[in-house]
Design a protein around this motif. Structure first.
Motif, PDB file in Angstrom:
ATOM      1  N   SER A 158       0.850  -1.195   0.000  1.00 38.02           N
ATOM      2  CA  SER A 158       0.000   0.000   0.000  1.00 38.02           C
ATOM      3  C   SER A 158       0.889   1.249   0.000  1.00 38.02           C
ATOM      4  O   SER A 158       2.098   1.154   0.206  1.00 38.02           O
ATOM      5  N   MET A 161       2.867   1.698   3.165  1.00 42.00           N
ATOM      6  CA  MET A 161       3.935   0.695   3.257  1.00 42.00           C
ATOM      7  C   MET A 161       5.112   1.068   2.358  1.00 42.00           C
ATOM      8  O   MET A 161       6.265   0.927   2.726  1.00 42.00           O
ATOM      9  N   ASP A 188      -3.084   9.182   2.974  1.00 42.55           N
ATOM     10  CA  ASP A 188      -4.268   9.522   3.763  1.00 42.55           C
ATOM     11  C   ASP A 188      -3.870   9.981   5.163  1.00 42.55           C
ATOM     12  O   ASP A 188      -2.823   9.584   5.667  1.00 42.55           O
ATOM     13  N   VAL A 189      -4.739  10.772   5.792  1.00 40.91           N
ATOM     14  CA  VAL A 189      -4.360  11.339   7.096  1.00 40.91           C
ATOM     15  C   VAL A 189      -3.999  10.325   8.161  1.00 40.91           C
ATOM     16  O   VAL A 189      -3.064  10.546   8.931  1.00 40.91           O
ATOM     17  N   THR A 190      -4.730   9.213   8.248  1.00 38.45           N
ATOM     18  CA  THR A 190      -4.393   8.267   9.316  1.00 38.45           C
ATOM     19  C   THR A 190      -3.028   7.634   9.043  1.00 38.45           C
ATOM     20  O   THR A 190      -2.282   7.328   9.966  1.00 38.45           O
ATOM     21  N   ILE A 191      -2.692   7.473   7.752  1.00 35.62           N
ATOM     22  CA  ILE A 191      -1.378   6.931   7.394  1.00 35.62           C
ATOM     23  C   ILE A 191      -0.315   8.016   7.574  1.00 35.62           C
ATOM     24  O   ILE A 191       0.796   7.759   8.034  1.00 35.62           O
ATOM     25  N   GLN A 192      -0.678   9.244   7.232  1.00 34.89           N
ATOM     26  CA  GLN A 192       0.234  10.369   7.442  1.00 34.89           C
ATOM     27  C   GLN A 192       0.645  10.451   8.909  1.00 34.89           C
ATOM     28  O   GLN A 192       1.820  10.637   9.230  1.00 34.89           O
ATOM     29  N   ALA A 193      -0.329  10.276   9.796  1.00 34.76           N
ATOM     30  CA  ALA A 193      -0.025  10.333  11.230  1.00 34.76           C
ATOM     31  C   ALA A 193       0.981   9.244  11.596  1.00 34.76           C
ATOM     32  O   ALA A 193       1.915   9.489  12.362  1.00 34.76           O
ATOM     33  N   GLN A 194       0.820   8.050  11.024  1.00 34.25           N
ATOM     34  CA  GLN A 194       1.772   6.967  11.297  1.00 34.25           C
ATOM     35  C   GLN A 194       3.178   7.328  10.830  1.00 34.25           C
ATOM     36  O   GLN A 194       4.155   7.139  11.553  1.00 34.25           O
ATOM     37  N   GLU A 197       4.811  10.138  12.850  1.00 38.27           N
ATOM     38  CA  GLU A 197       5.227   9.627  14.148  1.00 38.27           C
ATOM     39  C   GLU A 197       6.506   8.800  14.004  1.00 38.27           C
ATOM     40  O   GLU A 197       7.427   8.914  14.806  1.00 38.27           O
ATOM     41  N   ASP A 216       2.168  22.022   4.027  1.00 35.80           N
ATOM     42  CA  ASP A 216       1.112  21.870   5.025  1.00 35.80           C
ATOM     43  C   ASP A 216       1.570  22.451   6.371  1.00 35.80           C
ATOM     44  O   ASP A 216       2.454  21.908   7.028  1.00 35.80           O
ATOM     45  N   MET A 217       0.969  23.563   6.777  1.00 38.30           N
ATOM     46  CA  MET A 217       1.383  24.216   8.013  1.00 38.30           C
ATOM     47  C   MET A 217       1.112  23.335   9.229  1.00 38.30           C
ATOM     48  O   MET A 217       1.748  23.475  10.264  1.00 38.30           O
ATOM     49  N   GLY A 218       0.150  22.427   9.104  1.00 36.75           N
ATOM     50  CA  GLY A 218      -0.122  21.490  10.188  1.00 36.75           C
ATOM     51  C   GLY A 218       1.051  20.548  10.405  1.00 36.75           C
ATOM     52  O   GLY A 218       1.487  20.318  11.540  1.00 36.75           O
ATOM     53  N   VAL A 219       1.604  20.035   9.316  1.00 37.96           N
ATOM     54  CA  VAL A 219       2.763  19.148   9.408  1.00 37.96           C
ATOM     55  C   VAL A 219       3.941  19.900  10.023  1.00 37.96           C
ATOM     56  O   VAL A 219       4.663  19.378  10.872  1.00 37.96           O
ATOM     57  N   GLU A 222       3.641  20.278  13.768  1.00 42.49           N
ATOM     58  CA  GLU A 222       3.794  19.060  14.562  1.00 42.49           C
ATOM     59  C   GLU A 222       5.169  18.416  14.470  1.00 42.49           C
ATOM     60  O   GLU A 222       5.473  17.529  15.250  1.00 42.49           O
TER      61      GLU A 222
END
Lengths: 340, 337
Positions: A158, A161, A188-194, A197, A216-219, A222
């Motif tokens: 994926s 991955m 995708d956001v949930t994968i981005q979070a992984q 991290e 992305d100012m959010g990235v 964080e």
């Protein structure tokens, strides 16, 4: 600052020569990166952020060329390094991960073959050792059942991955500096979070320094310690991450923050920046942002400001903070307003 | 206020066959949209959010009948769209327009802006031939472009301007419903904000209804009245914007919201990092489709498919499909990671 500076970019200039015309993609970029820290380079399309990254690794292809400035990596000027020297630095000491993992992986080789190639070229590891180290690396980046995954082809994985595999390859030789060019934009956001991290964890574990290139100012908020905001091939503001969000000084930085639709708070009306990014073939003579800036004066249109100290925290390239500026006194005193 | 239901989607299913084997038989199906029900009232903006492969775009395409749905009904203005033949459906598309993500790919590079807009007017026959130029100019001005730009080609415009042309084309036939499929995703933030403000202004001016398909929850919070969250072809939560962002109930919605990076380095938040990837929609997990990644999943979730429910701790019209809403809310069930 008493911190050790691992990368010191001074007045970097990179141009593309097309039909006898010079397109200044990166036009005098300077920043310092302390060891073990993360600097974010933010900007919209065409701001020169990716070209800055490619210049550091000397990965530019013709007609692109570094035309000036210095890139000091641990005391060595990379702009003057020979092709052989730069090859030994690439992958070993400085690694890079790209936005689209599918196009950066070779579709006809298995993941294992590609990781092994990296280890063979850079560390001279043989087939068995390479395989062993490969499995170890895949485990490090959190890929489940690495023994099986290592035998698979990129299309069998994926997007998340694949990006993990890219990170594993980038980490193969324990680089001191990792350049991540929009590493999560395609995910995708949930994968981005992984993935974010993972990069944060690995950085702590391995003591790497990171250049995070993103829009992305959010990235940025964080992951970064310092931020360089780019516009039209130039750094327009440089500060630590808290200052950039709490007390931005450049009208472009403020405009960028005011344009973001927030998921965590309600904003009635977004305040967009008018117009669009100028074409690099047709850059304004004065401040690059002047044609879109709500506060621009004649001075801004005609002369380019320097990147200078505005406070202890911010370096800003803007006339508002100079004595010569004669625009709105309200703006001069308080700076551009945040609306969000 | 009794609102008028403009669109009603009931038990929509969209299965795509996978051909294979020796005789090219259908060996399996991709269940892209599996039993989706929702409605849209006139003048509101409903967003469908979810990650890649959740079926949000397929839902939009099914409403336009760009793909023919496998099962279910789609009522628009009281009329069943699925019972219409091709010709009738083409007429109906006057009322339902779409704006796509990629403004580079959705405009014909060989046509001028005028030709692009006039073609739309001609197909639906909304403006007589001699008035079309006038109307095209009016449309350009409505979306914030200049009258002089009417004879230019798409390549002469920036990405944001091209998206404005796409919007003008949708408006040309005076639609009631506009489906925006990731309409602002390809744009830089400073330009994205311009287009979002434009869409809001147009909605007020022309009493438009939007079905907004997006993955960016910041954009969704800004533009929507109600939000539908999809996961692997199913609706997992549906609520008005405020309830969804302030009081999410489904574990997936919570994880999705917590995963978005906040543009504020001092914001404190607890992040739920989901393990693993979205499973394949070819053989989706049984029971609750989220159970393979859900930090609260129990045995029951593996076998029983949850229904959308409204409970006491939720606002009116707020529904989520999870077996354990009560237990998670009361704290009796705790996250496994």
């Amino acid at each position: 600052m008493s911190e050790e500076i691992i990368l010191d970019v001074k007045d970097l200039r990179t141009s593309f020569f097309v039909d006898d015309f010079e397109v200044k993609a990166v036009d005098g970029v300077s920043f310092k990166l302390p060891k073990g820290k993360t600097i974010g380079i933010v900007g919209e399309s065409g701001s020169g952020k990716s070209i800055t990254a490619l210049s550091i690794l000397r990965l530019l292809e013709k007609p692109g060329k570094i035309v000036g400035g210095e890139i000091n990596f641990k005391g060595n000027d990379l702009t003057k390094a020979s092709e052989q020297e730069i090859r030994s630095i690439r992958g070993n000491e400085i690694s890079m991960i790209f936005q689209e993992p599918m196009t950066s992986l070779n579709p006809v080789y298995t993941v294992g073959q590609q990781i092994r190639e990296t280890l063979k070229v850079h560390q001279g590891l043989g087939k068995e050792q390479g395989m062993e180290k490969g499995v170890e690396l895949l485990k490090l980046v959190g890929i489940p059942s690495p023994q099986e995954r290592i035998k698979q082809y990129p299309h069998e994985l994926s997007g998340g991955m694949r990006q993990r595999v890219m990170i594993a390859m980038a980490l193969a030789c324990n680089p001191e500096l990792l350049i991540a060019d929009e590493p999560t934009t395609a995910l995708d956001v949930t994968i981005q979070a992984q993935i974010l991290e993972l990069i944060n964890e690995l950085q702590e574990e391995l003591g790497m320094s990171v250049i995070m290139i993103t829009h992305d100012m959010g990235v940025v908020a964080e992951t970064c310690d310092y931020v360089a905001v780019m516009y039209g091939g130039k750094v327009v503001e440089y500060a630590d991450v808290k200052t950039i969000f709490k007390d931005p000084k450049h009208p472009y930085t403020v405009g960028l923050l005011n344009s973001i639709p927030r998921h965590d708070i309600d904003v009635d009306e977004l305040e967009p920046i008018r117009g669009s990014v100028p074409s690099p073939k047709n850059m304004p003579n004065g401040c690059r942002f002047a044609p879109r800036c709500p506060f621009a004066t004649d001075l801004c249109m005609e002369e380019l400001p320097d990147l200078g100290d505005v406070s202890d925290e911010n370096l800003v390239r803007c006339w508002i903070y100079s004595e010569r500026w004669d625009g709105d006194p309200e703006v001069k005193e308080h700076g551009p307003k945040r609306t969000t | 206020m009794a609102q008028k239901e403009l669109l009603k989607v009931n038990n929509l299913k969209q299965y795509f066959p996978i051909k294979g084997g020796f005789l090219g038989r259908t060996v399996n199906h991709v269940k892209a949209v599996d039993d989706v029900t929702f409605n849209i009232y006139e003048g509101e903006t409903v967003s469908v959010v979810g990650e890649s492969g959740c079926g949000k775009s397929t839902t939009g395409r099914a409403i336009l009948r760009l793909d023919d749905p496998t099962d279910g009904t789609i009522e628009f203005n009281g009329e069943d769209l699925l019972s219409l033949n091709k010709k009738e459906m083409r007429k109906r598309r006057k009322d339902i327009q779409v704006i796509f993500q990629d403004p580079y790919a959705s405009l014909n590079p060989r046509q001028t802006v005028f030709q692009i807009l006039a073609e739309a007017m001609e197909i639906q026959d909304v403006v007589p031939k001699d008035k079309r130029r006038e109307r095209a100019i009016e449309l350009l001005e409505t979306v914030g472009l200049n009258a002089e730009q009417v004879d230019r080609f798409p390549h002469e415009f920036s990405g944001g301007q091209r998206q404005r042309i796409g919007i003008a084309r949708a408006l040309a036939v005076e639609p009631k419903l506009i489906i925006c499929d990731e309409a602002v995703s390809a744009l830089d933030v400073s330009v994205q904000a311009q287009v979002l403000n434009l869409l809001k202004k147009l909605q007020r001016e022309f009493n438009l209804t939007f079905l907004f398909i997006a993955h960016d929850l910041g954009v969704v919070r800004h533009i929507s009245d109600r939000v539908i969250v999809m996961y692997l072809g199913k609706v997992v939560e549906i609520a008005d914007k405020k309830s969804l962002f302030d009081n999410p109930q489904h574990p997936y919605t919570k994880a999705l919201l917590s995963a978005i990076p906040t543009p504020d380095p001092e914001a404190k938040k607890e992040r739920i990092v989901l393990q693993g990837d979205v499973p394949s929609p070819i053989n989706p997990p049984t029971g609750c489709r989220f159970h393979t990644r859900c930090p609260f999943a129990t045995e029951m979730c593996k076998t029983d498919t949850p229904e959308l429910r409204n409970l006491d701790n939720m606002a009116e019209g707020h529904q989520a499909s999870c077996h354990h809403i009560e237990k998670i809310f009361s704290g009796d069930l705790v996250s496994k990671y």
